[in-house]
Design an enzyme around this catalytic site. Structure first.
Site, mmCIF file in Angstrom:
data_model
loop_
_atom_site.group_PDB
_atom_site.id
_atom_site.type_symbol
_atom_site.label_atom_id
_atom_site.label_comp_id
_atom_site.label_asym_id
_atom_site.label_seq_id
_atom_site.Cartn_x
_atom_site.Cartn_y
_atom_site.Cartn_z
ATOM 1 N N TYR A 17 31.673 26.423 6.481
ATOM 2 C CA TYR A 17 30.546 25.973 5.661
ATOM 3 C C TYR A 17 30.880 26.272 4.204
ATOM 4 O O TYR A 17 31.016 27.438 3.811
ATOM 5 C CB TYR A 17 29.299 26.728 6.113
ATOM 6 C CG TYR A 17 28.014 26.351 5.420
ATOM 7 C CD1 TYR A 17 27.577 25.042 5.361
ATOM 8 C CD2 TYR A 17 27.208 27.335 4.854
ATOM 9 C CE1 TYR A 17 26.384 24.706 4.754
ATOM 10 C CE2 TYR A 17 26.011 27.020 4.247
ATOM 11 C CZ TYR A 17 25.604 25.707 4.195
ATOM 12 O OH TYR A 17 24.415 25.391 3.597
ATOM 13 N N TYR A 171 18.975 27.729 14.862
ATOM 14 C CA TYR A 171 19.673 28.766 14.087
ATOM 15 C C TYR A 171 18.725 29.505 13.153
ATOM 16 O O TYR A 171 18.636 30.731 13.151
ATOM 17 C CB TYR A 171 20.811 28.139 13.262
ATOM 18 C CG TYR A 171 21.505 29.144 12.375
ATOM 19 C CD1 TYR A 171 22.563 29.903 12.853
ATOM 20 C CD2 TYR A 171 21.070 29.373 11.068
ATOM 21 C CE1 TYR A 171 23.174 30.852 12.057
ATOM 22 C CE2 TYR A 171 21.670 30.325 10.272
ATOM 23 C CZ TYR A 171 22.730 31.063 10.768
ATOM 24 O OH TYR A 171 23.320 32.020 9.968
ATOM 25 N N HIS A 172 18.005 28.746 12.340
ATOM 26 C CA HIS A 172 17.182 29.361 11.297
ATOM 27 C C HIS A 172 15.948 30.048 11.875
ATOM 28 O O HIS A 172 15.355 30.909 11.227
ATOM 29 C CB HIS A 172 16.791 28.302 10.271
ATOM 30 C CG HIS A 172 17.978 27.573 9.720
ATOM 31 N ND1 HIS A 172 18.475 26.434 10.315
ATOM 32 C CD2 HIS A 172 18.793 27.845 8.675
ATOM 33 C CE1 HIS A 172 19.544 26.022 9.630
ATOM 34 N NE2 HIS A 172 19.751 26.859 8.646
ATOM 35 N N LYS A 534 8.444 33.903 -5.367
ATOM 36 C CA LYS A 534 9.753 33.327 -5.091
ATOM 37 C C LYS A 534 10.073 32.324 -6.204
ATOM 38 O O LYS A 534 9.763 31.136 -6.096
ATOM 39 C CB LYS A 534 9.748 32.603 -3.738
ATOM 40 C CG LYS A 534 9.615 33.493 -2.529
ATOM 41 C CD LYS A 534 10.935 34.117 -2.113
ATOM 42 C CE LYS A 534 11.977 33.097 -1.769
ATOM 43 N NZ LYS A 534 13.290 33.753 -1.493
ATOM 44 N N ASP A 538 14.954 28.748 -4.051
ATOM 45 C CA ASP A 538 15.345 29.491 -2.856
ATOM 46 C C ASP A 538 14.211 29.489 -1.838
ATOM 47 O O ASP A 538 13.122 29.990 -2.097
ATOM 48 C CB ASP A 538 15.698 30.935 -3.247
ATOM 49 C CG ASP A 538 15.922 31.838 -2.049
ATOM 50 O OD1 ASP A 538 16.387 31.325 -1.005
ATOM 51 O OD2 ASP A 538 15.634 33.035 -2.158
ATOM 52 N N HIS A 540 14.528 30.743 1.385
ATOM 53 C CA HIS A 540 14.651 31.791 2.391
ATOM 54 C C HIS A 540 13.610 32.874 2.091
ATOM 55 O O HIS A 540 13.825 33.771 1.283
ATOM 56 C CB HIS A 540 16.062 32.371 2.390
ATOM 57 C CG HIS A 540 17.076 31.426 2.961
ATOM 58 N ND1 HIS A 540 17.720 30.479 2.197
ATOM 59 C CD2 HIS A 540 17.539 31.266 4.223
ATOM 60 C CE1 HIS A 540 18.548 29.786 2.969
ATOM 61 N NE2 HIS A 540 18.454 30.240 4.198
#
Length: 662
Positions: A17, A171-172, A534, A538, A540
């Protein structure tokens, strides 16, 4: 009698990646990785590209080229793939909200190479539900987002038949705290929502072809036996869904096809060399059993908890794959778990739990309507994971156990063991996108955007042809997204914080902290109030959510408005809400640009409160942040959230002239 296969299995597709700074520099990296034996591309796009903004947009400030490559138009995509034959390359693009657009740019680039759409093979991630739940790079509301996905599926199954139009991403979900049962259940519920949407866009006799092109992108944690069982359970559920819900009978179409990146959540900043063996063990989860082996694998680098990996670090991860595939005997045997009572039992337990949780999601109206429920459940699961680590129930070597350590030579030196993106690159990209706009046929661009808007506003037209035409006409990423935002509207996903269950239990330290919050609040004359923000793009938000939940649980008033805020918006909110402290979270590497900007905006508004920061922040950047006015900096090694809360209460007390507890 031999228990070996007649010949070794072919190895999985090996990817890294990668992408950063500019299209030209990323192209150099891709060519280098392919020369080292990588067999497929995995493109990382920067946050402005992922969320649909051009480099010169206000929200793109500090984010250009940081976590991936900026691609603002067809010229960038051509530079990114220069010299890479797209008729022979299998390309994975981690792109979601703007997936239709990036696929269009890829198609136009292939045309410039003389490659027809039907020859292209690869994958667009394109899973928007998990963006609402875990990753935050959404752009449009749920309904229009699902329409874009369905249009892409309908288009590719006919025009780009070797393309996987979506990776259903579990995955996340694991990165956001999902248990194995939740990861299976929410991923399969997501798949149902996607397939149901696609069923409205394709003839009934094409659903088998659609089902065959749906792939998954999964996570594999360090509990690799359980992780392997999870994959077997997902394969069982996938086949059952195909047969019973969508009438698929073709055995090949029913196969559970998945690629994997092993767990990044478990990588530690403390003793980062331990991450190497974690990555190897996690890779075993997806390679050990032949019947559930991954089709493609990309491994994180050992230093991803520290910052951006260097080419050498990525090479190390590629070599791990190559040693597993070519030096070990993994590929020489039939499925080694066949007949295992332990594996069968574990798979059965996971299936039972996942089916029960899928039923709960169905009761909430399915994955799209059930986003609020699933988000709150993930926040709760992540909170429980952190509690186990804090209390020592879940051992993380080097973090909460066996913490005595020699200094790591891997992180010594001027670069701190990571790569830093040149901040001058953002200015260059801004200049480049403006030059692109000035050099194109503006009339053709305007006409393409008008047609895109018309199709988007229509009921049944597929949006892909107009999107590809816009790419040919020189439209930029920001213009494509802005046009669709004007038609579809804006959206802010749920944070899960307000819906997460309140926790009134905990350790003696937590009880004492609640008492201290009460005491300081009384001395201040009102309840201690924190704003968790935040800044930038981003998405996450797992760490920010856990800080917000813990602050609420210890008795603070919490202001948390989610992701994607400008420094001005955060400062204005801090002023209007009358907060006592501001906590900022950034994991994208843009902290040196955005954090000082927030501090400046706060000071300009007369908001004199402590500012604390958390994220993936190299040691070399801590002092500059403190010099800019930050009171405290926390990184992944600071896993004890209760201690962070104690620090925050102390900072507020000192700033407010309140004596601190003994």
């Amino acid at each position: 009698m031999s228990h070996r296969l007649p010949e070794r299995d072919k190895p999985w597709m090996m990817r890294t990646y990668a992408g950063h700074s500019t299209a030209a520099k990323s192209n150099e990296l891709y060519r280098s990785n392919l020369a080292k034996g990588q067999t497929g591309l995995s493109i990382a796009f920067d946050l402005p590209t992922q969320t649909g903004y051009d480099p010169d947009d206000e929200l793109a400030r500090g984010e250009v080229g940081k976590v991936g490559v900026p691609v603002a138009h067809a010229g960038d995509m051509a530079a990114l793939l220069d010299g890479i034959p797209l008729d022979r390359m299998n390309t994975s693009m981690t792109i979601n909200a703007t997936a239709a657009w990036l696929l269009a740019l890829y198609v136009v680039t292939a045309e410039s190479q003389g490659v027809e759409q039907a020859q292209l093979s690869g994958t667009t991630q394109n899973d928007i539900i998990k963006e609402f739940l875990a990753r935050g790079t959404y752009a449009f509301p749920p309904g229009p987002s699902m329409r874009l996905i369905a249009d892409m599926i309908a288009y590719t199954v006919e025009e780009i038949p070797k393309w996987n139009p979506i990776n259903i991403c579990s995955y996340h979900l694991q990165e956001a705290g999902a248990t194995p049962v939740q990861e299976i259940a929410y991923a399969m519920s997501n798949a149902i929502a996607v397939l149901d949407a696609a069923r409205e866009r394709v003839p009934a006799d094409r659903m088998s072809a659609v089902f065959a092109r749906i792939s998954f992108f999964v996570n594999a944690g360090v509990r690799f036996v359980e992780e392997h069982a999870k994959l077997r359970a997902m394969a069982v559920l996938w086949e059952q869904l195909g047969r019973e819900r969508y009438g698929v009978t073709d055995e090949k179409a029913l196969r559970f096809r998945y690629g994997v990146q092993v767990n990044s959540l478990g990588l530690t900043e403390s003793q980062p060399e331990n991450n190497v063996q974690r990555i190897v063990l996690e890779a075993l989860a997806v390679t050990l059993g032949r019947d559930a082996r991954a089709r493609a694998i990309q491994l994180p680098a050992w230093n991803e908890a520290l910052g951006l990996p260097r080419p050498w670090d990525q090479q190390w991860s590629l070599r791990i794959q190559q040693v597993l595939a070519f030096e070990t005997d993994l590929l020489e045997y039939p499925d080694i778990f066949e007949g295992s009572k332990v594996m069968e039992g574990l798979v059965g337990e996971l299936l039972e739990g996942a089916r029960a949780e899928m039923a709960v999601v169905a009761e909430h109206g399915g994955a799209v309507k059930g986003v609020d429920y699933m988000k709150a459940a993930l926040v709760d699961s992540h909170r429980e994971r952190i509690r186990r680590i804090e209390d020592g129930e879940q051992i993380v070597v080097g973090l909460n156990r066996f913490t005595e350590s020699e200094a790591s030579p891997l992180v010594e030196g001027v670069d701190g063991g990571i790569m830093t993106v040149d901040p001058a690159g953002e200015a260059q990209q801004i200049e480049a996108v403006r030059a692109w706009r000035s050099g194109r046929d503006q009339a053709a661009t305007d006409a393409a955007l008008a047609e895109l808007a018309r199709v988007a506003a229509s009921e049944g037209e597929n949006i892909m042809p107009a999107t590809i035409a816009a790419a040919r006409a020189g439209v930029t990423t920001g213009e494509w997204s802005r046009t669709l935002r004007e038609v579809f509207g804006e959206f802010r996903a749920p944070t899960g914080v307000g819906d997460a269950a309140a926790s009134l239990n905990g350790s003696a330290d937590l009880a004492a902290l609640r008492d201290e919050v009460d005491r300081v609040s009384e001395a201040l004359g009102r309840r201690l109030k924190i704003l968790v923000g935040k800044p930038g793009l981003d998405g996450h938000s797992n760490g920010a959510e856990q800080i917000a939940v813990r602050a609420r649980d210890v008795g603070m008033d919490v202001v948390y408005e989610g992701i994607r805020l400008t420094p001005e918006q955060i400062a204005t909110s801090a002023l209007h809400e009358g907060v006592h402290v501001v906590g900022l979270s950034i994991l994208s590497g843009s902290h040196l640009e955005l954090i000082p900007a927030v501090v400046t905006q706060l000071r300009e508004r007369g908001v004199d409160v402590p500012v604390v920061v958390g994220g993936i922040i190299p040691d070399a950047d801590v002092q500059p942040l403190k010099a800019a006015g930050v009171a405290a900096v926390y990184t992944p090694k600071d896993f004890d959230i209760t201690r962070i809360m104690q620090d925050i209460v102390r900072l507020v007390a000192e700033r407010g002239g309140v004596s601190t507890a003994a």
